[in-house]
Scaffold this active site. Structure first.
Site, mmCIF file in Angstrom:
data_model
loop_
_atom_site.group_PDB
_atom_site.id
_atom_site.type_symbol
_atom_site.label_atom_id
_atom_site.label_comp_id
_atom_site.label_asym_id
_atom_site.label_seq_id
_atom_site.Cartn_x
_atom_site.Cartn_y
_atom_site.Cartn_z
ATOM 1 N N ASP A 162 -3.761 9.210 50.482
ATOM 2 C CA ASP A 162 -4.561 8.795 51.567
ATOM 3 C C ASP A 162 -3.826 8.266 52.607
ATOM 4 O O ASP A 162 -3.741 6.997 53.191
ATOM 5 C CB ASP A 162 -5.428 7.568 51.241
ATOM 6 C CG ASP A 162 -6.218 7.827 49.703
ATOM 7 O OD1 ASP A 162 -6.746 8.997 49.622
ATOM 8 O OD2 ASP A 162 -6.183 7.132 48.578
ATOM 9 N N GLU A 205 -16.051 10.416 52.704
ATOM 10 C CA GLU A 205 -15.156 9.285 52.530
ATOM 11 C C GLU A 205 -14.037 9.588 53.769
ATOM 12 O O GLU A 205 -14.035 10.128 54.688
ATOM 13 C CB GLU A 205 -14.306 9.104 51.325
ATOM 14 C CG GLU A 205 -13.573 10.470 51.033
ATOM 15 C CD GLU A 205 -13.156 10.453 49.539
ATOM 16 O OE1 GLU A 205 -12.941 9.525 48.862
ATOM 17 O OE2 GLU A 205 -12.479 11.519 48.966
#
Length: 672
Positions: free
Chosen positions: A213, A407
């Site tokens: 991420d 997401e």
């Protein structure tokens, strides 16, 4: 001359067709063919076809500045009055010409010279009575070359001959046949024991640990990448299991001013009993922003407490130490800003040009299982304004209806346009114009809070590029005039045969078309080009790494250079391990000495090589025991004077199976 010959051949062929009688008389045709042969002989009297040969070089180590030679061999020139002998060659981009050695025994009556520009090499012998004769060999010249860069897989590159001609005073030029005058150069990948990020690759950004991420922050000439700290998880029997993400409560951070050599700043303790935010249990998918407040730069780290809340930490530096200003979530599950959000996570901060800050967050797909409408329009992403102090929200959130949202909210601005990016879900049925699963899609707007227009995808799923899939998470950023995307993929884990959800950060370039749409990003292991040279004459952290094999990093008790209380050192050093930096600028004078801050209970040596692990040894630092793994001493050695921009490889050597020593930082001293 070749052109005139082709015209003559064409004309003669036409004549031959005209000479064949309509009744098909073979005898008549043969008689006329004889006349054509005589015509061709007369036409070609100014040219003779000779043979040229280039020798192959079957095995060359594919590493910078490895030298090789290619011999050029020619048939003898017939006696005559020649004014020049001219040869032209195409040199592949992987090689560079360093010189040409003409065989003076065979060349007479002229001066030899060569020119080299880009991919073309020209050899010339010019004079009043040039000749080329075999005196013990058929060698005309030897081309000296070097390999430019690392070869990342075995391959064969070819040096081709464009033309070779001997010009004659009487017009009877000699043209050499060059169709087979090629040199096959067998470039071999150097086996370095590096994992995934082998020399020559820029991805992944690090290979001695994982990081997912990724979020980029550009500050004071450096790019900082903040990542979810993926670490191997094991079952009760010690077997590696799939990443559950449940134990992640720290955030890895690395930084670079050249986007090839990355400094490991360690793991930020965010959540849990040892973290700054003790109310939180996890720290996933962070975003870090900076803003000047009361005349001082402040840094804000927004993190996900799993999918149940979003927290914020603050610091006076990009690497910490960090504190929790609220002692509770910035956005909690029961807050109005969380209503309708399935997964309350993946925050992305953004500070606009006017100083107003925003937070993008949310994700997930409603329904179990979701309907087609819920898959297409989850409507679980939000954007909300942040207060001037960056630690509170202001006003009502706005829904971002991103098609097939899953997401990874992200925001960047380019030429006055706002780009909201996200990772797509794995639900529902896709139509032709819909984004695929697990891809990075984006929307644009003239306002940071919308309304939004769906544009398409920018990056396909990692499976397409690396043969290993999973989810993805992105951040777009601009650095030194170029836009980049950072994202994750399981490339390091795959190289270890442990692709169980453990992810690594990557960077590739982003290009836009004339309408501002992002072109498809081509993810790969090669990555991006270095944008600045490394300065070897300042303190360089040992954990500043271009490439490595075998090492790890750990917290150090020695004081840090950026923040005194935060420092790492390279550890787990064994015989044959190494660490390297890319493109260190040693300048015109070159280096005179080398020093490194070392702690050791065993000792050994550091062999300093330039260019590659098999490059020239310019010095060796003898490492003596210091009395402990955190007992630090500055050790020095003289080095051979080498100048220019070179890769620097530190090869570690020693006896035994225990860790030999730890390395904190290093620097060269320039020759006076």
């Amino acid at each position: 001359m070749v052109y005139k010959k082709l015209l003559a051949l064409t004309a003669a062929s036409s004549m031959l067709l005209n000479f064949v009688p309509s009744n098909g008389s073979i005898a008549s045709a043969q008689q006329k063919e004889s006349n054509v042969e005589n015509m061709l002989a007369s036409t070609n009297s100014a040219e003779q076809i000779m043979k040229a040969v280039l020798d192959d070089v079957p095995e060359v180590i594919g590493a910078p500045n490895i030298e090789l030679e290619v011999q050029v061999k020619l048939d003898e020139l017939a006696k005559g009055k020649y004014t020049s002998l001219h040869a032209s060659f195409h040199i592949p981009d992987s090689l560079t010409v360093t010189g040409v050695e003409f065989n003076s025994k065979n060349i007479m009556g002229g001066a030899s010279s060569y020119t080299y520009s880009k991919d073309n090499l020209t050899l010339q012998v010019k004079g009043g009575n040039v000749s080329f004769a075999h005196k013990g060999s058929d060698l005309f010249a030897t081309i000296k070359l070097k390999v430019k860069d690392f070869v990342t897989s075995d391959r064969t590159d070819v040096i081709r001959t464009n033309s070779i001609t001997a010009e004659s005073r009487n017009g009877k030029d000699i043209v050499y046949s060059v169709d087979e005058a090629v040199a096959n150069i067998g470039l071999k990948q150097l086996d370095t024991d590096a994992i995934a990020k082998i020399p020559g690759y820029a991805n992944s950004l690090m290979s001695h640990k994982f990081g997912a991420d990724p979020h980029a922050m550009v500050y004071d000439g450096r790019v900082y990448i903040y990542m979810t700290n993926d670490e191997f998880e094991y079952d009760a029997n010690g077997n590696l299991i799939d990443n559950t993400y449940s134990k992640i409560n720290t955030v890895n951070v690395i930084s670079s001013d050249d986007i090839i050599n990355w400094t490991d700043h360690g793991a930020i303790p965010v959540a849990g009993p040892n973290g700054a935010a003790k109310w939180a249990t996890q720290s996933w998918a962070v975003s870090v922003e900076h803003k000047e407040i009361d005349g001082k730069d402040k840094f804000f780290l927004y993190f996900s407490n799993n999918a149940s809340g979003i927290g914020v930490l603050t610091s006076d530096s990009p690497i910490g130490p960090w504190t929790d200003p609220l002692g509770k979530p910035l956005i909690g599950r029961n807050d109005p800003a969380a209503q309708g959000v399935a997964w309350l996570f993946d925050p992305a901060g953004f500070v606009d040009d006017d100083g107003q800050a925003y937070l993008y967050y949310g994700g997930g797909v409603p329904g179990n299982p979701p309907t087609q409408e819920q898959a297409e329009h989850p409507a679980t992403a939000r954007v909300i304004k942040l207060s001037d102090d960056m630690i509170h929200t202001v006003g009502e959130p706005q829904v971002i209806d991103a098609p097939f949202l899953f997401e990874a909210s992200g925001m960047h601005k380019k030429n006055g346009k706002y780009y909201y990016s996200y990772s797509t879900n794995f639900s529902g049925v896709r139509q032709e114009d819909d984004p695929g699963t697990g891809e990075i899609a984006y929307m644009t707007s003239d306002s940071p809070m919308g309304p939004w227009t769906y544009e398409g995808t920018a990056l396909r799923n990692p499976w397409v590029f690396f043969g290993v899939g999973g989810n993805n998470h992105q951040d777009f950023f601009e650095f030194k005039g170029q836009t980049y995307i950072t994202y994750h993929a399981q490339t390091v884990a795959k190289a270890m045969n442990k692709a169980k959800g453990y992810r690594s950060p990557h960077i590739n370039k982003v290009e836009y078309d004339e309408n501002g749409k992002m072109k498809d990003v081509k993810a790969d292991m090669k990555g991006v080009s270095q944008v600045a040279n490394l300065d070897p004459y300042k303190r360089n952290e040992a954990e500043t790494i271009g490439w490595n094999a075998g090492i790890k990093t750990e917290k150090s008790q020695a004081p840090g250079s950026m923040v005194e209380s935060i420092n790492l050192n390279v550890t787990d050093i064994n015989n044959g391990d190494w660490v390297a930096v890319s493109q260190a600028d040693l300048g015109k004078k070159g280096a005179a000495s080398f020093e490194a801050n070392i702690a050791s209970t065993v000792g050994g040596e550091i062999e300093i090589r330039v260019d590659s692990p098999v490059g020239e040894v310019i010095g060796t630092l003898d490492v003596n025991p210091t009395g402990g793994d955190q007992e630090w001493q500055l050790m020095k050695t003289n080095v051979k004077n080498v100048s220019g921009t070179r890769n620097i490889f530190f090869i570690f050597k020693g006896e035994g199976e225990n860790s030999l020593f730890n390395m904190d930082y290093w620097k060269f001293t320039e020759k006076e």
